[in-house]
Design a protein around this motif. Structure first.
Motif, PDB file in Angstrom:
ATOM      1  N   LYS A   1       0.842  -1.209   0.000  1.00  0.00           N
ATOM      2  CA  LYS A   1       0.000   0.000   0.000  1.00  0.00           C
ATOM      3  C   LYS A   1       0.875   1.258   0.000  1.00  0.00           C
ATOM      4  O   LYS A   1       0.607   2.224  -0.740  1.00  0.00           O
ATOM      5  CB  LYS A   1      -0.918  -0.017   1.222  1.00  0.00           C
ATOM      6  CG  LYS A   1      -1.850   1.193   1.344  1.00  0.00           C
ATOM      7  CD  LYS A   1      -2.876   1.216   0.226  1.00  0.00           C
ATOM      8  CE  LYS A   1      -3.911   2.343   0.418  1.00  0.00           C
ATOM      9  NZ  LYS A   1      -4.912   2.043   1.436  1.00  0.00           N
ATOM     10  N   ASP A   2       1.929   1.261   0.825  1.00  0.00           N
ATOM     11  CA  ASP A   2       2.797   2.440   0.888  1.00  0.00           C
ATOM     12  C   ASP A   2       3.435   2.743  -0.463  1.00  0.00           C
ATOM     13  O   ASP A   2       3.597   3.912  -0.838  1.00  0.00           O
ATOM     14  CB  ASP A   2       3.899   2.251   1.939  1.00  0.00           C
ATOM     15  CG  ASP A   2       3.382   2.369   3.360  1.00  0.00           C
ATOM     16  OD1 ASP A   2       2.215   2.774   3.535  1.00  0.00           O
ATOM     17  OD2 ASP A   2       4.146   2.057   4.287  1.00  0.00           O
ATOM     18  N   LEU A   3       3.790   1.700  -1.209  1.00  0.00           N
ATOM     19  CA  LEU A   3       4.398   1.915  -2.515  1.00  0.00           C
ATOM     20  C   LEU A   3       3.372   2.463  -3.502  1.00  0.00           C
ATOM     21  O   LEU A   3       3.665   3.393  -4.271  1.00  0.00           O
ATOM     22  CB  LEU A   3       5.011   0.620  -3.043  1.00  0.00           C
ATOM     23  CG  LEU A   3       5.633   0.694  -4.445  1.00  0.00           C
ATOM     24  CD1 LEU A   3       6.652   1.820  -4.548  1.00  0.00           C
ATOM     25  CD2 LEU A   3       6.272  -0.640  -4.823  1.00  0.00           C
ATOM     26  N   LYS A   4       2.172   1.924  -3.485  1.00  0.00           N
ATOM     27  CA  LYS A   4       1.136   2.420  -4.405  1.00  0.00           C
ATOM     28  C   LYS A   4       0.783   3.872  -4.101  1.00  0.00           C
ATOM     29  O   LYS A   4       0.518   4.659  -5.021  1.00  0.00           O
ATOM     30  CB  LYS A   4      -0.094   1.513  -4.345  1.00  0.00           C
ATOM     31  CG  LYS A   4       0.155   0.119  -4.940  1.00  0.00           C
ATOM     32  CD  LYS A   4      -1.095  -0.738  -4.944  1.00  0.00           C
ATOM     33  CE  LYS A   4      -1.518  -1.131  -3.545  1.00  0.00           C
ATOM     34  NZ  LYS A   4      -2.734  -1.977  -3.540  1.00  0.00           N
ATOM     35  N   ILE A   5       0.804   4.239  -2.828  1.00  0.00           N
ATOM     36  CA  ILE A   5       0.568   5.637  -2.457  1.00  0.00           C
ATOM     37  C   ILE A   5       1.662   6.531  -3.040  1.00  0.00           C
ATOM     38  O   ILE A   5       1.389   7.603  -3.597  1.00  0.00           O
ATOM     39  CB  ILE A   5       0.509   5.783  -0.921  1.00  0.00           C
ATOM     40  CG1 ILE A   5      -0.779   5.156  -0.384  1.00  0.00           C
ATOM     41  CG2 ILE A   5       0.598   7.252  -0.511  1.00  0.00           C
ATOM     42  CD1 ILE A   5      -0.828   5.068   1.140  1.00  0.00           C
ATOM     43  N   GLU A   6       2.918   6.073  -2.936  1.00  0.00           N
ATOM     44  CA  GLU A   6       4.030   6.876  -3.460  1.00  0.00           C
ATOM     45  C   GLU A   6       4.005   6.944  -4.986  1.00  0.00           C
ATOM     46  O   GLU A   6       4.379   7.967  -5.572  1.00  0.00           O
ATOM     47  CB  GLU A   6       5.369   6.326  -2.966  1.00  0.00           C
ATOM     48  CG  GLU A   6       5.617   6.537  -1.490  1.00  0.00           C
ATOM     49  CD  GLU A   6       5.479   7.994  -1.061  1.00  0.00           C
ATOM     50  OE1 GLU A   6       5.886   8.887  -1.845  1.00  0.00           O
ATOM     51  OE2 GLU A   6       4.961   8.235   0.038  1.00  0.00           O
ATOM     52  N   ILE A   7       3.578   5.872  -5.644  1.00  0.00           N
ATOM     53  CA  ILE A   7       3.434   5.912  -7.102  1.00  0.00           C
ATOM     54  C   ILE A   7       2.374   6.943  -7.489  1.00  0.00           C
ATOM     55  O   ILE A   7       2.562   7.741  -8.415  1.00  0.00           O
ATOM     56  CB  ILE A   7       3.071   4.519  -7.660  1.00  0.00           C
ATOM     57  CG1 ILE A   7       4.266   3.565  -7.512  1.00  0.00           C
ATOM     58  CG2 ILE A   7       2.641   4.611  -9.126  1.00  0.00           C
ATOM     59  CD1 ILE A   7       3.938   2.109  -7.799  1.00  0.00           C
ATOM     60  N   ALA A   8       1.244   6.917  -6.770  1.00  0.00           N
ATOM     61  CA  ALA A   8       0.189   7.907  -7.037  1.00  0.00           C
ATOM     62  C   ALA A   8       0.692   9.324  -6.799  1.00  0.00           C
ATOM     63  O   ALA A   8       0.414  10.243  -7.589  1.00  0.00           O
ATOM     64  CB  ALA A   8      -1.029   7.609  -6.169  1.00  0.00           C
ATOM     65  N   ASN A   9       1.458   9.516  -5.725  1.00  0.00           N
ATOM     66  CA  ASN A   9       2.032  10.849  -5.442  1.00  0.00           C
ATOM     67  C   ASN A   9       2.981  11.282  -6.556  1.00  0.00           C
ATOM     68  O   ASN A   9       2.986  12.443  -6.981  1.00  0.00           O
ATOM     69  CB  ASN A   9       2.773  10.834  -4.107  1.00  0.00           C
ATOM     70  CG  ASN A   9       1.848  10.691  -2.912  1.00  0.00           C
ATOM     71  OD1 ASN A   9       0.648  10.962  -3.015  1.00  0.00           O
ATOM     72  ND2 ASN A   9       2.390  10.277  -1.781  1.00  0.00           N
ATOM     73  N   TYR A  10       3.799  10.337  -7.006  1.00  0.00           N
ATOM     74  CA  TYR A  10       4.759  10.621  -8.075  1.00  0.00           C
ATOM     75  C   TYR A  10       4.032  11.033  -9.357  1.00  0.00           C
ATOM     76  O   TYR A  10       4.393  12.022 -10.005  1.00  0.00           O
ATOM     77  CB  TYR A  10       5.622   9.384  -8.322  1.00  0.00           C
ATOM     78  CG  TYR A  10       6.448   9.446  -9.582  1.00  0.00           C
ATOM     79  CD1 TYR A  10       7.671  10.108  -9.612  1.00  0.00           C
ATOM     80  CD2 TYR A  10       6.007   8.830 -10.757  1.00  0.00           C
ATOM     81  CE1 TYR A  10       8.431  10.166 -10.772  1.00  0.00           C
ATOM     82  CE2 TYR A  10       6.755   8.887 -11.923  1.00  0.00           C
ATOM     83  CZ  TYR A  10       7.962   9.556 -11.921  1.00  0.00           C
ATOM     84  OH  TYR A  10       8.695   9.628 -13.082  1.00  0.00           O
TER      85      TYR A  10
END
Length: 393
Positions: A70-79
């Protein structure tokens, strides 16, 4: 005994890139220089490696969710929001994959029915055509032209569309040519995509490696295109994380959900350690990317200067880390040029024909190598082509 092999698989040719890579490995000669593999020569930045090491020390060796941490998908969305101004739902519109290549594969398998046509501009990355075939699609090749700097034009696209066309592969910044599409280019292509009700598979693995004043633009950021686009990206090129094998896809929920089904049966999840490292890359890796891009740009300008000095035709690439000089004047095929250069000068490059018939007459040269190696390599190329020119006189 009956034939144990699939006719479809047997008829797919092996990668032309790997052919020369394997030849170099088998030579076992320390004097051989290879400019053939598209892999950064930088180590993964230490703070990213440290995060991967820390995840192992903490025993984070479990499966993640099929779609990724989940943390990675959040960072991908932020990116995606900060770099391309595109908003994705991290719970339903993002999937983490084993490299960008898996994302390409499962996107095509999720979207294609037998007989659906896939438009593939070439020269381009070697996986698109076989992935389309493996998904029971029909690849339709659009041969890009050197006089257009290997850009896809709206006229070329519209001429290739038929009632069976479903997906357009958009491989920009491009491997092997280094060509890019500007916002203006993409706007014209988007009009045709919408007109004919097509979908786009946009491979943006080199998005961070663009040069010049205009930054990379994703077609998904244009009006009406996010719902029609599967955007492919990953960590191999921009963050020097090739061996971590981590990529991702962003797209409409109904497509991503079907991609997840294929992924969960074939893969389960991407490597957990790599995912933790990738979180750190997206949070704190922008400066690393900028430093590497600046060094690639320095190498790019050096190679262009040297090719112009030796009179070898080469347009100026503004993306990725490849140059695609023309060798037609030397009277050899791309493969003959590459084989002769390797035999006589111990220098490996990839023939342009490995990336489709439109690449014939060109060779791909990667500048993801040190400037010292590039200087030696260009000296060898100059000596080689001068010798060939003298022999032809």
């Amino acid at each position: 005994m009956r034939n144990p092999l699939s006719k479809t698989i047997v008829e797919i040719a092996p990668s032309g890139i790997r052919k020369f890579f394997d030849i170099v490995n088998e030579m076992d000669d320390p004097d051989v220089i290879s400019l053939g593999v598209g892999e950064p020569d930088f180590d993964t930045p230490w703070h990213i490696r440290d995060e991967g090491i820390y995840s192992l020390e903490k025993g984070r060796t479990f499966y993640t969710s099929n779609t990724g941490l989940k943390d990675l998908k959040i960072e991908i969305a932020n990116y995606m929001k900060r770099r391309q101004n595109i908003t994705y739902d991290c719970d339903h519109e993002i999937i983490v994959t084993v490299g960008g290549s898996e994302a390409i594969d499962i996107a095509m398998r999720a979207m294609l029915d037998p007989g659906d046509e896939v438009l593939i501009p070439q020269p381009s990355y070697v996986s698109y055509e076989p992935c389309a075939i493996l998904a029971n699609g029909v690849p339709v090749i659009i041969e890009l032209k050197a006089e257009n700097e290997f850009r896809l034009t709206p006229e070329e696209l519209e001429a290739a569309v038929t009632p069976k066309t479903k997906i357009l592969v958009l491989p920009f910044p491009n491997n092997p040519t280094g060509s890019i599409l500007t916002r203006s280019d993409l706007e014209k292509i988007a009009e045709i995509v919408i007109k004919y009700d097509l979908f786009v598979l946009s491979d943006e693995i080199y998005a961070e490696l663009t040069y010049g004043e205009e930054p990379h633009v994703s077609i998904a950021s244009l009006p009406g295109m996010q719902v029609r686009t599967i955007l492919i990206n990953g960590f191999s090129k921009a963050y020097a994380m090739t061996g971590w094998r981590l990529g991702y896809a962003c797209g409409p929920r109904e497509i991503v959900e079907q991609m997840v089904k294929i992924h969960q049966f074939a893969i389960m999840c991407a490597p957990t350690t790599s995912q933790y490292a990738a979180v750190e890359a997206l949070k704190n890796g922008d400066k690393d990317v900028e430093n590497m891009r600046a060094e690639y740009d320095r190498r790019r300008r050096y190679l262009l200067h040297r090719f112009r000095e030796m009179g070898l035709s080469c347009f100026e690439p503004r993306g990725a880390f490849y140059l695609f000089p023309c060798v037609k004047e030397l009277g050899m095929t791309s493969e003959e040029f590459a084989e002769k250069l390797l035999a006589e000068e111990k220098l490996a490059v990839v023939p342009g024909s490995a990336f489709g018939t439109g690449g014939e007459g060109f060779v791909r040269i990667s500048y993801a190598y040190s400037l010292a190696d590039l200087r030696k390599a260009l000296d060898r190329i100059e000596r080689f082509i001068n010798r060939i020119r003298t022999e032809k006189e």
